[in-house]
Write a protein that holds these residues in place. Structure first.
Motif, PDB file in Angstrom:
ATOM      1  N   VAL A   1       0.859  -1.182   0.000  1.00 40.96           N
ATOM      2  CA  VAL A   1       0.000   0.000   0.000  1.00 40.96           C
ATOM      3  C   VAL A   1       0.893   1.227   0.000  1.00 40.96           C
ATOM      4  N   VAL A   2       0.752   2.077  -1.039  1.00 42.04           N
ATOM      5  CA  VAL A   2       1.658   3.215  -1.157  1.00 42.04           C
ATOM      6  C   VAL A   2       1.006   4.328  -1.964  1.00 42.04           C
ATOM      7  N   SER A   3       1.366   5.578  -1.659  1.00 42.70           N
ATOM      8  CA  SER A   3       0.900   6.717  -2.452  1.00 42.70           C
ATOM      9  C   SER A   3       1.746   6.849  -3.706  1.00 42.70           C
ATOM     10  N   THR A   4       1.079   7.118  -4.834  1.00 44.59           N
ATOM     11  CA  THR A   4       1.768   7.330  -6.105  1.00 44.59           C
ATOM     12  C   THR A   4       1.160   8.564  -6.771  1.00 44.59           C
ATOM     13  N   PRO A   5       1.790   9.069  -7.836  1.00 47.05           N
ATOM     14  CA  PRO A   5       1.203  10.220  -8.532  1.00 47.05           C
ATOM     15  C   PRO A   5      -0.188   9.905  -9.068  1.00 47.05           C
ATOM     16  N   ALA A   6      -0.969  10.952  -9.312  1.00 43.92           N
ATOM     17  CA  ALA A   6      -2.335  10.804  -9.819  1.00 43.92           C
ATOM     18  C   ALA A   6      -2.341  10.017 -11.123  1.00 43.92           C
ATOM     19  N   GLU A   7      -3.379   9.196 -11.302  1.00 49.35           N
ATOM     20  CA  GLU A   7      -3.547   8.412 -12.517  1.00 49.35           C
ATOM     21  C   GLU A   7      -4.867   8.764 -13.183  1.00 49.35           C
ATOM     22  N   ALA A   8      -4.933   8.516 -14.492  1.00 54.63           N
ATOM     23  CA  ALA A   8      -6.193   8.705 -15.210  1.00 54.63           C
ATOM     24  C   ALA A   8      -7.226   7.716 -14.697  1.00 54.63           C
ATOM     25  N   PHE A   9      -8.504   8.126 -14.715  1.00 51.30           N
ATOM     26  CA  PHE A   9      -9.576   7.245 -14.268  1.00 51.30           C
ATOM     27  C   PHE A   9      -9.936   6.285 -15.388  1.00 51.30           C
ATOM     28  N   LEU A  10      -9.836   5.019 -15.119  1.00 47.19           N
ATOM     29  CA  LEU A  10     -10.279   4.000 -16.061  1.00 47.19           C
ATOM     30  C   LEU A  10     -11.170   3.022 -15.300  1.00 47.19           C
ATOM     31  N   ASN A  11     -12.390   2.812 -15.765  1.00 46.82           N
ATOM     32  CA  ASN A  11     -13.294   1.863 -15.137  1.00 46.82           C
ATOM     33  C   ASN A  11     -13.491   2.160 -13.652  1.00 46.82           C
ATOM     34  N   PRO A  12     -14.047   3.342 -13.297  1.00 43.28           N
ATOM     35  CA  PRO A  12     -14.204   3.699 -11.880  1.00 43.28           C
ATOM     36  C   PRO A  12     -15.156   2.771 -11.144  1.00 43.28           C
ATOM     37  N   GLY A  13     -14.878   2.561  -9.841  1.00 48.46           N
ATOM     38  CA  GLY A  13     -15.713   1.694  -9.017  1.00 48.46           C
ATOM     39  C   GLY A  13     -16.516   2.480  -7.999  1.00 48.46           C
ATOM     40  N   ARG A  14     -16.223   2.280  -6.701  1.00 48.06           N
ATOM     41  CA  ARG A  14     -16.975   2.952  -5.637  1.00 48.06           C
ATOM     42  C   ARG A  14     -16.506   4.395  -5.437  1.00 48.06           C
ATOM     43  N   ILE A  15     -17.356   5.194  -4.800  1.00 48.88           N
ATOM     44  CA  ILE A  15     -17.049   6.592  -4.522  1.00 48.88           C
ATOM     45  C   ILE A  15     -17.296   6.879  -3.047  1.00 48.88           C
ATOM     46  N   TYR A  16     -16.426   7.728  -2.457  1.00 44.43           N
ATOM     47  CA  TYR A  16     -16.524   8.038  -1.035  1.00 44.43           C
ATOM     48  C   TYR A  16     -16.093   9.485  -0.827  1.00 44.43           C
ATOM     49  N   ALA A  17     -16.776  10.194   0.070  1.00 45.46           N
ATOM     50  CA  ALA A  17     -16.452  11.593   0.359  1.00 45.46           C
ATOM     51  C   ALA A  17     -16.073  11.744   1.823  1.00 45.46           C
ATOM     52  N   TYR A  18     -14.970  12.464   2.075  1.00 45.27           N
ATOM     53  CA  TYR A  18     -14.504  12.698   3.440  1.00 45.27           C
ATOM     54  C   TYR A  18     -13.833  14.060   3.496  1.00 45.27           C
TER      55      TYR A  18
END
Length: 385
Positions: A1-18
């Motif tokens: 589990v690691v942070s990486t640079p932003a990626e393009a959205f392909l086949n999005p799944g669930r959504i969560y707001a915080y």
């Protein structure tokens, strides 16, 4: 589990707001992080790489997620450099390629599936084995997965963020209530004690129907949407969900949202794994008597998926027919009280947030201001690719 640079959205799944952030799952890969501090200009800022991830929930700056068969708690206080603080191993037994479930015996296979390719095969099948499919001579079961939950959103940077959770879309199977995290697999609900937030402990496993798909909480009750109906549990003792009743319907995929004395259920059956070939509709179920829920109204839809309700404002993601918004104050005449329909989005899920609506579609993320239900306005869009 690691942070990486932003990626393009392909086949999005669930959504969560915080707080000021939106989290969008990339099925099997991890979670996109969106800075939504300016709702008119959301920004894709990073990606949390979590192999085998499909769901999430957040409390007190800790993100709980499935990492293949494990549950991980991830510190997101530094959103650009997250870190795992604990792991509960081997609590999940399903993986979800291409929106379907394949059951894998890890002890037999010697590992966990984290990738796959789709091929066409021909096999002889026992026609008496209802619902079972075979691969290399062994039976597997494929089921479409829709899940839902709802909690309260907070400002991640404020003192009020202490002991608070976020809000999830109706396709999620993780739910936090009180000091407990509920996770759903198709035949069971696992209950985790998260009083010590950085070290969740599994305390109970509740057998459920083989076709369980969605979770929603309202007024200390847990609603489980299944392919065959809706099950209601009492959360009077949050550590011990207790069965109250069950309502059956034809086989379908069905997220659930609840407000007051009514549950709103979308039934989708135009996909191979969602049951019958007809019956795409919105059901309104009276739950005034929790022991005897009953359907009071049915409205035809095209291919409904996510559903949300805020007061009397009802949001339905109707696939290619777009996002439909209704005044549902009169549950017997919802079809006569449509407020607006956005046909330029193939809507899959929503999160109503009191004034603003987050909508996820195959094209991207859209946000709407519905503070005045008679004058709903789109305020931003973020393209997926």
């Amino acid at each position: 589990v690691v942070s990486t640079p932003a990626e393009a959205f392909l086949n999005p799944g669930r959504i969560y707001a915080y707080g000021n952030y939106i989290f969008i799952n990339a099925p099997g890969k991890g979670i996109h992080v969106i800075d939504n501090s300016d709702k008119t200009n959301p920004r894709n800022i990073s990606f949390i790489e979590i192999p085998g991830n499909y769901d999430m929930s957040i409390r007190n700056g800790l993100l709980y997620a499935d990492n293949a068969t494990d549950l991980v708690a991830i510190d997101i206080s530094n959103i650009l450099a997250v870190k795992t603080v604990s792991r509960v191993e081997n609590v999940f037994s399903e993986v979800y390629p291409e929106g379907k479930r394949i059951y894998v015996n890890s002890s037999t296979e010697g590992g966990v599936i984290v990738g796959w390719k789709v091929v066409t095969v021909e096999e002889k099948v026992d026609s008496q084995n209802n619902g079972m499919f075979y691969f290399n001579g062994s039976p597997i079961e494929t089921i479409s997965g829709d899940f839902s939950l709802s909690n309260a959103t907070v400002d991640m940077t404020s003192k009020a963020a202490v002991d608070q959770t976020g809000m999830a879309g109706s396709l999620s199977r993780f739910l936090i209530y009180d000091d407990f995290l509920y996770t759903l697999e198709s035949w069971k609900i696992d209950v985790f004690d998260i009083q010590k937030t950085s070290a969740p402990q599994k305390i109970k496993e509740i057998p459920c129907t083989w076709s369980a798909e969605t979770l929603f909480i309202n007024n200390k009750n847990l609603f489980v949407g299944t392919r065959d109906g809706m099950i209601i549990y009492s959360l009077a003792d949050a550590s011990q969900p207790e069965f109250i009743s069950q309502l059956a319907h034809f086989r379908s995929c069905d997220p659930v949202a609840v407000s007051g004395n009514y549950a709103f259920v979308t039934l989708r059956t135009n996909e191979n794994n969602c049951g019958q070939a007809v019956g795409n509709e919105l059901e309104v179920i009276s739950i005034e008597n929790l022991k005897e829920p009953k359907v009071v109204a049915v409205y035809p839809m095209t291919a409904p998926r996510g559903v949300g309700i805020d007061g009397s404002t009802l949001f339905v993601c109707d696939g290619e027919a777009g996002l439909k918004i209704f005044n549902a104050a009169d549950v017997l005449n919802i079809d006569k009280n449509q407020l607006i329909q956005y046909t330029d989005i193939n809507a899959t899920d929503v999160i109503p947030m009191g004034k603003y609506l987050l909508t996820l579609g195959t094209e991207g993320l859209s946000q709407y201001d519905y503070s005045d239900p008679k004058n709903i306005k789109r305020i931003s869009s973020l393209t997926l690719k």
